[in-house]
Every structure is written in structure tokens, then in C-alpha cells.
Design a protein around this motif. Sequence first.
Motif, PDB file in Angstrom:
ATOM      1  N   ALA A  41       0.830  -1.207   0.000  1.00 21.72           N
ATOM      2  CA  ALA A  41       0.000   0.000   0.000  1.00 21.72           C
ATOM      3  C   ALA A  41       0.866   1.258   0.000  1.00 21.72           C
ATOM      4  O   ALA A  41       0.595   2.220  -0.738  1.00 21.72           O
ATOM      5  CB  ALA A  41      -0.933  -0.001   1.201  1.00 21.72           C
ATOM      6  N   SER A  42       1.920   1.268   0.805  1.00 26.78           N
ATOM      7  CA  SER A  42       2.796   2.435   0.864  1.00 26.78           C
ATOM      8  C   SER A  42       3.530   2.644  -0.454  1.00 26.78           C
ATOM      9  O   SER A  42       3.653   3.777  -0.945  1.00 26.78           O
ATOM     10  CB  SER A  42       3.806   2.283   2.002  1.00 26.78           C
ATOM     11  OG  SER A  42       3.159   2.268   3.253  1.00 26.78           O
ATOM     12  N   LEU A  43       3.997   1.554  -1.035  1.00 23.85           N
ATOM     13  CA  LEU A  43       4.694   1.668  -2.316  1.00 23.85           C
ATOM     14  C   LEU A  43       3.747   2.120  -3.419  1.00 23.85           C
ATOM     15  O   LEU A  43       4.129   2.892  -4.308  1.00 23.85           O
ATOM     16  CB  LEU A  43       5.350   0.336  -2.678  1.00 23.85           C
ATOM     17  CG  LEU A  43       6.503  -0.095  -1.764  1.00 23.85           C
ATOM     18  CD1 LEU A  43       7.009  -1.481  -2.161  1.00 23.85           C
ATOM     19  CD2 LEU A  43       7.650   0.914  -1.792  1.00 23.85           C
ATOM     20  N   ALA A  44       2.493   1.666  -3.375  1.00 23.92           N
ATOM     21  CA  ALA A  44       1.502   2.095  -4.373  1.00 23.92           C
ATOM     22  C   ALA A  44       1.253   3.601  -4.262  1.00 23.92           C
ATOM     23  O   ALA A  44       1.076   4.288  -5.284  1.00 23.92           O
ATOM     24  CB  ALA A  44       0.208   1.314  -4.191  1.00 23.92           C
ATOM     25  N   ARG A  45       1.253   4.100  -3.037  1.00 23.87           N
ATOM     26  CA  ARG A  45       1.047   5.541  -2.855  1.00 23.87           C
ATOM     27  C   ARG A  45       2.203   6.329  -3.463  1.00 23.87           C
ATOM     28  O   ARG A  45       1.992   7.349  -4.132  1.00 23.87           O
ATOM     29  CB  ARG A  45       0.903   5.852  -1.363  1.00 23.87           C
ATOM     30  CG  ARG A  45       0.634   7.324  -1.068  1.00 23.87           C
ATOM     31  CD  ARG A  45       0.267   7.513   0.390  1.00 23.87           C
ATOM     32  NE  ARG A  45       1.336   7.096   1.281  1.00 23.87           N
ATOM     33  CZ  ARG A  45       2.374   7.874   1.615  1.00 23.87           C
ATOM     34  NH1 ARG A  45       2.479   9.098   1.099  1.00 23.87           N
ATOM     35  NH2 ARG A  45       3.290   7.440   2.440  1.00 23.87           N
TER      36      ARG A  45
END
Length: 282
Positions: A41-45
Motif C-alpha cells: 500500500a505504501s509503495l503504491a502511494r
Amino acid sequence: MKLVRYGEIGSEKPGLIDDEGKIRDLSAHIDDINGHMLSDASLARLRSLDPASLPLIEDDQRFGACVNGVGKFMCIGLNYSDHAAETGAEIPAHPILFMKATSAITGPDDKVMIPRNSQATDWEVELGVVIGTACKYVTPDQALDYVAGYCVVNDVSERDFQAKLTGQWTKGKSCDTFGPIGPWLVTRDEIDDPQNLDMTLDVNGERRQTGNTKTMIFSIAECISHLSQLMTLHPGDVISTGTPPGVGLGMKPEPVYLKEGDVMDVWIDGLGQQRQTVGQDA
């Protein structure tokens, strides 16, 4: 994405490499590149950001290790069939695990220092795997889903400390500066097949190691699965997955080791290049 940590030792800032190979600053969005921001999720952001909107950083920057706050620095020994052959070792039945002290971690182009009383400091190009999501008891077919990304590691080793000081290999693997990591962390979506990456290491411009991750005895997924049966792997943990043939220990007619002033160029396809000059600890 190619994520980097740039700046002077102890003051590194997070960034990414844009499509033109330029550094873009991520400080407004994350504090650092560490286990806290490596989830999918953090990398997608971060992936949703327009790199052109991020501050452009001057090219002349030192890169730090591409991940900070590493909890465990795990290494797989004798994981290439051709490397096992050059050292005269038997093929292991299970992945050989040893730990490398996290205090050995350094930037990809920082000096590697030969420790005091060393006569046998050696080189090892390795594929590094950085865990992005905590995992325990995972199967090989699940394992790569827990990876944040991949990087270059030079598993610098002192062979006499490793084999002759009695005890574990960790003694010869954990000297200060013996863990260059980077230059960048390449997220797993950018690597189509981590089990088919060419890798090389040169010393003073002479090719010493040539290999490909397809000759691993235990695949990356098998290594992650095996380790997860023994302990929880946490975000930011690093697994160095073994080295191909061509290390100094295996050279004929006798071993050849690093000396002050030597230069190592360490490269893996798609993951960038390291360059370390060798110094001598007082």
C-alpha cells in the motif's frame, strides 16, 4: 520504482530515480526508506506520485544503503552450484543461513576497509531481497508476494576470520563496511524474473565473477519460505541470496585477496552498479 537514500552519512534523505535517471526528493512524503514504508500500500502511494512534481536533486550525491533500519541481515551460503564446486563444498540439503551484523551495512560506493590483521578479505556479488510485508510459515508459491524489492549486495568476507577463528561464519562477514547495499531498491514490479538476472564483479577492471541467478541451488522463493518456517521475516529485513563463482578464495593456483587501493565494480542487471575503493583500517 527505484528508491534511493542520498546524502552524507547519517543525514540521508529518501528519493527516487526518475525515467531520465535523475534523483527526485521524497522528503515531503516519507521520512525514510525503511520497513515502515515498504508495504504494498505504501509503495503504491509513492508510485502514484508524478516524479516531475518532486524536487530535482543535483546529480553529484552520495548514495547511502538503499534501506535503513534493517532488523535482520541474513545471508544464504553456498547457494550457487558453480560456486560450491569452486570451493570444494558439497551441495547443501537445505539453505545455509548465516547472519551479517547490521553495523556492516554501508553505502554502495563507500570505502570498504580491510580490517586490522586481515590477510584474506574477499568479494562476493549477491542479489539482495528486501522484505516488504511480515511473513511467517509462507509457502514458496506465496513467498515473492512478501518482497518489497531487490538490490545489489557485496557480501565482503574475511576468509581467515570466517574459517579459522572458531565458530560461525558471521565472524568473517560482519566487519565494518562489509555490507554495501544499493545503489537503489528496485521494487518487485519492475523485475520480471528475479531468477534470471546477470551479475558481474570486477576488481581493478578485471572480470572476477560472472553469473546468473538462474544457477541458484535454492530459489529466492524457496529461501524466503525456508527462513519463514524458522522466524518471522519483518519489513526491512534483507536476505543476501548467495554468490556465483569467481571469488578470490577460489582462484587458482592460489587465492587472491583484496589489498589497499583496489577498486571493485559490482553489477546486477536492472539493479544498478556499486563501486568501492578498498582502504586499510589502522
